[in-house]
Design a protein around this motif. Structure first.
Motif, mmCIF file in Angstrom:
data_model
loop_
_atom_site.group_PDB
_atom_site.id
_atom_site.type_symbol
_atom_site.label_atom_id
_atom_site.label_comp_id
_atom_site.label_asym_id
_atom_site.label_seq_id
_atom_site.Cartn_x
_atom_site.Cartn_y
_atom_site.Cartn_z
ATOM 1 N N UNK A 1 0.839 -1.203 0.000
ATOM 2 C CA UNK A 1 0.000 0.000 0.000
ATOM 3 C C UNK A 1 0.875 1.256 0.000
ATOM 4 N N UNK A 2 1.972 1.192 0.740
ATOM 5 C CA UNK A 2 2.882 2.338 0.812
ATOM 6 C C UNK A 2 3.396 2.732 -0.571
ATOM 7 N N UNK A 3 3.649 1.731 -1.420
ATOM 8 C CA UNK A 3 4.165 2.063 -2.754
ATOM 9 C C UNK A 3 3.090 2.746 -3.605
ATOM 10 N N UNK A 4 1.811 2.547 -3.233
ATOM 11 C CA UNK A 4 0.754 3.259 -3.964
ATOM 12 C C UNK A 4 0.731 4.720 -3.518
ATOM 13 N N UNK A 5 0.924 4.904 -2.222
ATOM 14 C CA UNK A 5 0.775 6.244 -1.668
ATOM 15 C C UNK A 5 1.972 7.134 -1.956
ATOM 16 N N UNK A 6 3.128 6.543 -2.010
ATOM 17 C CA UNK A 6 4.318 7.379 -2.118
ATOM 18 C C UNK A 6 5.200 6.885 -3.252
ATOM 19 N N UNK A 7 5.520 7.808 -4.152
ATOM 20 C CA UNK A 7 6.442 7.424 -5.213
ATOM 21 C C UNK A 7 7.694 8.278 -5.098
ATOM 22 N N UNK A 8 8.849 7.664 -5.242
ATOM 23 C CA UNK A 8 10.094 8.402 -5.060
ATOM 24 C C UNK A 8 10.384 9.368 -6.210
ATOM 25 N N UNK A 9 9.607 9.318 -7.254
ATOM 26 C CA UNK A 9 9.832 10.251 -8.351
ATOM 27 C C UNK A 9 10.627 9.636 -9.493
ATOM 28 N N UNK A 10 10.760 10.414 -10.532
ATOM 29 C CA UNK A 10 11.343 9.906 -11.769
ATOM 30 C C UNK A 10 12.824 9.552 -11.628
ATOM 31 N N UNK A 11 13.568 10.424 -10.962
ATOM 32 C CA UNK A 11 15.027 10.303 -10.993
ATOM 33 C C UNK A 11 15.552 9.047 -10.294
ATOM 34 N N UNK A 12 15.118 8.755 -9.060
ATOM 35 C CA UNK A 12 15.628 7.524 -8.429
ATOM 36 C C UNK A 12 15.309 6.270 -9.259
ATOM 37 N N UNK A 13 14.150 6.249 -9.903
ATOM 38 C CA UNK A 13 13.835 5.112 -10.772
ATOM 39 C C UNK A 13 14.784 5.050 -11.953
ATOM 40 N N UNK A 14 15.039 6.197 -12.518
ATOM 41 C CA UNK A 14 15.934 6.273 -13.663
ATOM 42 C C UNK A 14 17.338 5.789 -13.265
ATOM 43 N N UNK A 15 17.814 6.249 -12.112
ATOM 44 C CA UNK A 15 19.157 5.855 -11.674
ATOM 45 C C UNK A 15 19.236 4.354 -11.415
ATOM 46 N N UNK A 16 18.156 3.783 -10.858
ATOM 47 C CA UNK A 16 18.144 2.340 -10.609
ATOM 48 C C UNK A 16 18.255 1.577 -11.921
ATOM 49 N N UNK A 17 17.430 1.954 -12.887
ATOM 50 C CA UNK A 17 17.464 1.261 -14.175
ATOM 51 C C UNK A 17 18.851 1.393 -14.798
#
Lengths: 315, 287
Positions: B112-128
């Protein structure tokens, strides 16, 4: 096979029970494993990555090696004159959505619910659900083909009638309303699904009784149909309020052009531009974090309110 | 019936009809123009019904390698991605629906927490990027495999199946994996069809992730190619160097491209329509 009775047993026993339960149901845990790994890697590692908002992140040194700078990026954001603009644009688009978009599916559902002919109702539903499945790229493309100043259908028609060509897509005055109408075109039909479902559950005897008492269609809508969907409306409205920092990112991104940047730059597009295009990872992460935290607070508050009203919340 | 009611009723029928026309017209227009004879289109500019039909725009478009290739990429994404997503989401959701699953409360909370809060574009981009997935088509699949909403809705759906089914299977010595695969999934076909449709449309329409992660235009899915064609007004790749064919007007090519890109959705739509209203409502607001 007994289930685990944790309460009256000692912690040691509990641990043993847990282990044996894990062993007994191991295939269940194996089944869950890929999903759990997914959430850990693709949802929780990025959450950890947020700490670069408090660093001067350098891709060469990585998160461990980068320097800590505290709240510097946040103060830089608040001091930036763009900040007020971002806030204004995000709020304006959200509020327009709330005022124009939100009631629209309710009105359509009320209309659909009054239709006598099932076939006609089906036909309308099939057509108005359709745009929901189109990508924003296609919708932006359609908009351009219809409204472009040079070759768009609307302007070709105007030219044919001898009217002056109008500039809609590169005009800052019409941008907000344009994206709102676009979103309505795409999603309003789809939005009727919940309301229609709520209306379908109304006991038809209520309508019959109302008719006996001499109530016309409008009175029946007002006293039976609307109260029946009131709880759904309230829940969706409050959730929408909680989502106010969210504007359709792809939509805005695709409709964005230099001429409308003043009114079209929202938090997400700004993060993309400063982060991905200019490589300022730490600053843009801080901007994204600011937006996400406000969004989180709004959603949690909204959910509280929904529950306080005696409705089922989202979680 | 009273006159006022009759008027109200006809007004309603007409208004809804108009609404449907407004929703349908752009698609109709694009469809018709894309099949118009290029000469006729150039001459008239506005074609509501063509005198001469032609598939020239389509033959031209599909003969360009870039377009055909991007269609292939999107087809791969939609089929492989959807299959993987359904597998990962439904297995986790099924496990979470089983009472004997320890940690289900904490896991549900974390989801549920992942629905409520998203870390934003950049951390996802850096992970990929850290995972070395830049310019890899799996960068569009792996991060999109599951999402909190779908897992929650699927779990709600599995909760609604009678618990006796799983119990009986486990008494008969069925492992949870086998129960899930041979008993629960076949029972859940309507729900899986609905979720599958949503995943497939999501993959087919995926644009932003592709823009972020794929620099190599040979790997582009159709949406990125469309963006370049429709919105950046570039005909790059579409005309091969030295190609000596007469080009249909750009506008027509754009319209044909739109039609091709929505064709898969249009084809699947009627078959799955009866499921999706139900699917959209599974576990959501109760009427």
């Amino acid at each position: 096979m007994s289930t685990v009775k944790g309460k009256q047993t000692s912690t040691k026993k509990k641990g043993l029970n847990l282990l044996s339960a894990l062993r007994r149901d191991r295939s269940l845990y194996v089944l869950a494993l890929p999903g759990i790994l997914f959430f850990l890697i693709f949802k929780y590692i990025p959450m950890w990555g947020i700490i670069i908002a408090f660093q001067d992140y350098s891709p060469f040194r990585g998160i461990q090696g980068s320097e800590w700078v505290g709240l510097q990026h946040f103060t830089a954001l608040f001091d930036n004159p763009d900040f007020a603009l971002l806030f204004r644009n995000t709020l304006a688009i959200s509020l327009l959505n709330l005022i124009l978009f939100f009631p629209f599916p309710i009105l359509i559902s009320l209309g659909l619910n009054e239709l006598r002919s099932v076939a006609y109702k089906r036909l309308i539903q099939t057509i108005i659900y359709m745009p929901h499945f189109l990508s924003w790229v296609i919708i932006a493309g359609l908009t351009l083909l219809l409204f472009a100043k040079g070759t768009g259908l609307i302007n070709e028609l105007f030219a044919l009638w001898g009217w002056p060509r109008v500039d809609i897509l590169t005009n800052p005055d019409s941008f907000w309303i344009m994206v709102t109408l676009q979103a309505m075109w795409k999603e309003a039909g789809w939005g009727t699904i919940v309301f229609l479902a709520a209306m379908a559950s109304v006991d038809t005897q209520l309508y019959e009784a109302a008719r006996m008492d001499g109530a016309g269609r409008l009175r029946q809508i007002w006293h039976i149909t609307l109260p029946a969907i009131r709880s759904v409306i309230i829940v969706l409205l409050i959730l929408r309020l909680g989502d106010i920092m969210e504007v359709g990112f792809e939509q805005i991104f695709l409709m964005y052009n230099g001429a409308v940047s003043e009114v079209a730059e929202v938090f997400d597009t700004y993060v993309y531009r400063t982060g991905i295009e200019q490589g300022d990872f730490s600053y843009s992460t801080a901007v994204g974090l600011f937006k996400s935290v406000i969004g989180l607070v709004l959603v949690v508050v909204a959910n509280r309110v929904v529950k306080r009203l005696g409705q089922e919340g989202v979680y | 019936m009273k006159w006022s009611e009759r008027i109200g009723q006809s007004l309603n029928v007409v208004t809804l009809g108009l609404l449907a026309v407004v929703m349908f017209f752009p698609l109709y227009y694009v469809f018709v123009v894309s099949f118009t004879d290029p000469g006729e289109y150039l001459q008239k500019k506005i074609v509501l019904f063509p005198e001469r039909w032609s598939v020239e725009a389509y033959t031209y478009l599909l003969s360009t390698p870039a377009f055909a290739r991007s269609l292939g990429n999107s087809a791969f994404l939609a089929t492989v991605g959807t299959a993987c997503s359904l597998a990962v989401s439904s297995s986790l959701a099924y496990a979470l629906s089983q009472k004997q699953f320890h940690f289900r409360k904490i896991l549900m909370f974390l989801i549920v927490l992942t629905i409520l809060f998203s870390p934003g574009i950049i951390p996802n981009y850096l992970l990929v990027r850290e995972l070395g997935l830049i310019n890899n088509i799996w960068a569009l699949i792996l991060p999109a495999l599951a999402n909190g909403w779908t897992v929650l809705l699927m779990k709600n759906f599995f909760d609604s199946l009678p618990a006796e089914i799983s119990e009986a299977a486990s008494i008969d010595g069925c492992s949870a994996i086998r129960t899930w695969y041979t008993i629960v999934l076949p029972l859940s076909m309507p729900a899986l069809a609905a979720f599958g449709l949503f995943f497939a449309v999501g993959y087919w329409n995926q644009f932003f992730a592709a823009l972020l992660y794929l620099n190599d235009s040979a790997k582009w899915p159709i949406q990125v190619l469309l963006q370049n064609m429709l919105l950046n007004a570039s005909n790059i790749d579409l005309v091969a160097p030295g190609q000596q064919v007469e080009t249909p007007p750009t506008e027509m090519l754009k319209m044909a491209a739109i039609i091709v890109a929505i064709l898969p959705v249009l084809v699947v739509y009627p078959f799955i329509q009866k499921h999706f209203a139900k699917g959209a409502l599974i576990g959501s607001v109760k009427g």
